[in-house]
Design a protein around this motif. Structure first.
Motif, PDB file in Angstrom:
ATOM      1  N   ASN A 109       0.839  -1.185   0.000  1.00  0.00           N
ATOM      2  CA  ASN A 109       0.000   0.000   0.000  1.00  0.00           C
ATOM      3  C   ASN A 109       0.887   1.252   0.000  1.00  0.00           C
ATOM      4  OD1 ASN A 109      -1.681   2.115   0.741  1.00  0.00           O
ATOM      5  ND2 ASN A 109      -3.092   0.692   1.708  1.00  0.00           N
ATOM      6  N   GLU A 110       0.636   2.154  -0.941  1.00  0.00           N
ATOM      7  CA  GLU A 110       1.537   3.308  -1.100  1.00  0.00           C
ATOM      8  C   GLU A 110       0.916   4.591  -0.565  1.00  0.00           C
ATOM      9  OE1 GLU A 110       4.642   2.997  -1.961  1.00  0.00           O
ATOM     10  OE2 GLU A 110       4.904   2.287  -3.987  1.00  0.00           O
ATOM     11  N   ASN A 111      -0.203   4.494   0.211  1.00  0.00           N
ATOM     12  CA  ASN A 111      -0.711   5.774   0.680  1.00  0.00           C
ATOM     13  C   ASN A 111       0.301   6.404   1.648  1.00  0.00           C
ATOM     14  OD1 ASN A 111      -1.366   4.500   3.092  1.00  0.00           O
ATOM     15  ND2 ASN A 111      -3.528   4.288   2.577  1.00  0.00           N
ATOM     16  N   PHE A 112       0.315   7.721   1.684  1.00  0.00           N
ATOM     17  CA  PHE A 112       1.279   8.539   2.426  1.00  0.00           C
ATOM     18  C   PHE A 112       2.605   8.720   1.682  1.00  0.00           C
ATOM     19  CE2 PHE A 112      -1.640   7.553   5.808  1.00  0.00           C
ATOM     20  CZ  PHE A 112      -1.805   8.799   6.381  1.00  0.00           C
ATOM     21  N   LYS A 113       2.791   8.051   0.535  1.00  0.00           N
ATOM     22  CA  LYS A 113       4.043   8.223  -0.222  1.00  0.00           C
ATOM     23  C   LYS A 113       4.150   9.676  -0.708  1.00  0.00           C
ATOM     24  CE  LYS A 113       6.455   6.239  -4.204  1.00  0.00           C
ATOM     25  NZ  LYS A 113       7.738   6.002  -3.585  1.00  0.00           N
TER      26      LYS A 113
ATOM     27  N   ALA B  22      -3.058  12.310  -6.231  1.00  0.00           N
ATOM     28  CA  ALA B  22      -4.259  11.642  -5.721  1.00  0.00           C
ATOM     29  C   ALA B  22      -3.855  10.426  -4.903  1.00  0.00           C
ATOM     30  CB  ALA B  22      -5.145  11.222  -6.885  1.00  0.00           C
ATOM     31  N   GLU B  23      -4.564  10.201  -3.787  1.00  0.00           N
ATOM     32  CA  GLU B  23      -4.305   9.010  -2.967  1.00  0.00           C
ATOM     33  C   GLU B  23      -5.612   8.497  -2.405  1.00  0.00           C
ATOM     34  OE1 GLU B  23      -1.399   9.245   0.184  1.00  0.00           O
ATOM     35  OE2 GLU B  23       0.240   9.557  -1.231  1.00  0.00           O
ATOM     36  N   LYS B  24      -5.700   7.175  -2.237  1.00  0.00           N
ATOM     37  CA  LYS B  24      -6.879   6.542  -1.620  1.00  0.00           C
ATOM     38  C   LYS B  24      -6.513   6.135  -0.207  1.00  0.00           C
ATOM     39  CE  LYS B  24      -8.913   3.919  -5.424  1.00  0.00           C
ATOM     40  NZ  LYS B  24      -9.968   4.825  -5.761  1.00  0.00           N
ATOM     41  N   HIS B  25      -7.328   6.517   0.779  1.00  0.00           N
ATOM     42  CA  HIS B  25      -7.097   6.089   2.157  1.00  0.00           C
ATOM     43  C   HIS B  25      -8.320   5.322   2.661  1.00  0.00           C
ATOM     44  CE1 HIS B  25      -3.650   9.066   3.280  1.00  0.00           C
ATOM     45  NE2 HIS B  25      -3.620   8.786   2.001  1.00  0.00           N
ATOM     46  N   PRO B  26      -8.339   4.000   2.530  1.00  0.00           N
ATOM     47  CA  PRO B  26      -9.488   3.246   3.069  1.00  0.00           C
ATOM     48  C   PRO B  26      -9.411   3.190   4.595  1.00  0.00           C
ATOM     49  CG  PRO B  26      -8.137   1.922   1.550  1.00  0.00           C
ATOM     50  CD  PRO B  26      -7.346   3.135   1.912  1.00  0.00           C
ATOM     51  N   MET B  27     -10.496   3.578   5.270  1.00  0.00           N
ATOM     52  CA  MET B  27     -10.513   3.652   6.734  1.00  0.00           C
ATOM     53  C   MET B  27     -11.625   2.761   7.285  1.00  0.00           C
ATOM     54  SD  MET B  27      -8.193   6.013   7.183  1.00  0.00           S
ATOM     55  CE  MET B  27      -8.343   6.396   8.915  1.00  0.00           C
ATOM     56  N   ARG B  28     -11.302   1.959   8.291  1.00  0.00           N
ATOM     57  CA  ARG B  28     -12.338   1.121   8.920  1.00  0.00           C
ATOM     58  C   ARG B  28     -12.774   1.783  10.222  1.00  0.00           C
ATOM     59  NH1 ARG B  28     -12.132  -5.386   9.843  1.00  0.00           N
ATOM     60  NH2 ARG B  28     -13.691  -5.511  11.489  1.00  0.00           N
ATOM     61  N   HIS B  29     -14.065   1.696  10.500  1.00  0.00           N
ATOM     62  CA  HIS B  29     -14.567   2.200  11.788  1.00  0.00           C
ATOM     63  C   HIS B  29     -15.014   1.030  12.643  1.00  0.00           C
ATOM     64  CE1 HIS B  29     -18.586   1.893   9.955  1.00  0.00           C
ATOM     65  NE2 HIS B  29     -18.034   2.445   8.896  1.00  0.00           N
ATOM     66  N   PHE B  30     -15.035   1.267  13.969  1.00  0.00           N
ATOM     67  CA  PHE B  30     -15.227   0.156  14.906  1.00  0.00           C
ATOM     68  C   PHE B  30     -16.272   0.483  15.958  1.00  0.00           C
ATOM     69  CE2 PHE B  30     -10.905  -0.040  13.338  1.00  0.00           C
ATOM     70  CZ  PHE B  30     -10.720  -1.390  13.053  1.00  0.00           C
ATOM     71  N   SER B  31     -16.896  -0.595  16.468  1.00  0.00           N
ATOM     72  CA  SER B  31     -17.761  -0.472  17.650  1.00  0.00           C
ATOM     73  C   SER B  31     -16.995  -1.061  18.837  1.00  0.00           C
ATOM     74  CB  SER B  31     -19.053  -1.247  17.438  1.00  0.00           C
ATOM     75  OG  SER B  31     -18.746  -2.631  17.326  1.00  0.00           O
ATOM     76  N   ARG B  32     -17.447  -0.723  20.024  1.00  0.00           N
ATOM     77  CA  ARG B  32     -16.770  -1.243  21.215  1.00  0.00           C
ATOM     78  C   ARG B  32     -16.772  -2.784  21.277  1.00  0.00           C
ATOM     79  NH1 ARG B  32     -17.229   0.353  27.534  1.00  0.00           N
ATOM     80  NH2 ARG B  32     -16.604  -1.666  28.299  1.00  0.00           N
ATOM     81  N   PRO B  33     -17.931  -3.456  21.007  1.00  0.00           N
ATOM     82  CA  PRO B  33     -17.910  -4.920  21.081  1.00  0.00           C
ATOM     83  C   PRO B  33     -16.935  -5.558  20.088  1.00  0.00           C
ATOM     84  CG  PRO B  33     -20.166  -4.107  20.978  1.00  0.00           C
ATOM     85  CD  PRO B  33     -19.288  -2.937  20.758  1.00  0.00           C
ATOM     86  N   GLU B  34     -16.757  -4.900  18.945  1.00  0.00           N
ATOM     87  CA  GLU B  34     -15.819  -5.418  17.936  1.00  0.00           C
ATOM     88  C   GLU B  34     -14.379  -5.378  18.490  1.00  0.00           C
ATOM     89  OE1 GLU B  34     -16.461  -2.924  14.567  1.00  0.00           O
ATOM     90  OE2 GLU B  34     -15.404  -4.224  13.182  1.00  0.00           O
TER      91      GLU B  34
END
Ligand SMILES: C[S@@+](CC[C@H](N)C(=O)[O-])C[C@H]1O[C@@H](n2cnc3c(N)ncnc32)[C@H](O)[C@@H]1O
Length: 250
Positions: free
Chosen positions: A2-6, A200-212
């Motif tokens: 993954n090259e994001n932040f390059k 241009a860059e793609k940053h896929p971000m995951r979000h979380f719940s407390r039980p997860e």
């Protein structure tokens, strides 16, 4: 790889010049005092340009920061402190052959891990690199806030003495995966000759719940000590974008 932040790395400190690293570092060191007093060593995952690391070193900690982007590490290494060092490494696969009292991962680094395998592997790696009763402090995007606020297109404009940076963020939501793919388009204008370059860059971000997170912690040898809104310490709500988790190695 993954090259994001390059490319993004060159403008990172300018884009986040309004981020209060001093306040954040004070907050994190207070958490360390509460949950693992007398800690001396910190492993920082996704250390970026080293802002938190140098401030934590000023408070007396010895820090090793690992970071996937060699461009970010090169910027971090421009500053020197004998108690701070950086290594280019992926947090999903590293073996440093040393252990630490505390692990930190700040400013949504864990949200960059979008699949379960990377998350489990990272948490196991952290577990292996912590001393007895070591703690793991990190902040992630909070699912209930993402569902409540729904990310929208945003534009941020910043200027240094030499350049103007216009960053457009265009989010694509994958609700069945708890992922928001943030597509950044960054236009950099040279103020003296007015020439413009766009990246241009793609940053896929995951979000979380407390039980997860609790389930992930339980499955990788941690217990959840506490969770709260990052910086304020409030109970997370639908308006809380960043939630801080404090786990303890068991
Ligand atoms: C939003 S930046 C935060 C940087 C720094 N912690 C800060 O607060 O400024 C996210 C950082 O996580 C790093 N990162 C993302 N995934 C990573 C991985 N798998 N291994 C190492 N670093 C990673 C990125 O390269 C980037 O520097």
């Amino acid at each position: 790889m993954n090259e994001n932040f390059k490319l993004y790395s060159q403008y990172y400190d300018l884009l986040y010049q309004d981020k209060n690293y001093v306040q954040e570092t004070n907050y994190v060191s207070r958490l360390i005092e509460i949950y693992r007093p007398k800690s001396k060593t910190i492993l920082e995952l996704g250390a970026g340009t080293g802002k938190h690391a140098f401030l934590l070193a000023d408070k007396g900690y010895t820090i090793l920061g690992i970071e996937r982007s060699k461009e970010m590490v090169a910027i971090a290494n421009q500053q020197k402190n004998e108690n701070v060092s950086f290594e280019v490494a992926d947090i999903t696969e590293f073996n440093l052959k040393q252990t630490f009292d505390v692990a930190t991962s700040l400013f949504h680094v864990i949200s960059y891990l979008t699949d379960n395998e990377s998350l489990i592997q990272t948490f196991k790696n952290v577990h292996q690199h912590l001393n007895e009763d070591g703690i793991f402090i990190f902040d992630v995007w909070h699912s209930s806030a993402v569902y409540h606020q729904i990310p929208e297109k945003r534009t941020k404009i910043l200027q240094s003495n030499t350049i103007e940076v216009i960053r457009k963020a265009n989010p694509v939501i994958y609700s069945e995966k708890n992922i928001v793919e943030v597509n950044y388009e960054i236009a950099i204008t040279n103020l003296s000759d007015k020439s413009t370059n766009t990246i241009a860059e793609k940053h896929p971000m995951r979000h979380f719940s407390r039980p997860e997170i609790e389930l992930l912690a339980y499955g990788t040898g941690f217990k959840l000590l506490s969770t709260e809104e990052f910086l304020t310490g409030s109970v997370p709500s639908t308006n809380t974008w960043g939630v801080c988790y404090i786990l303890k190695k068991i």
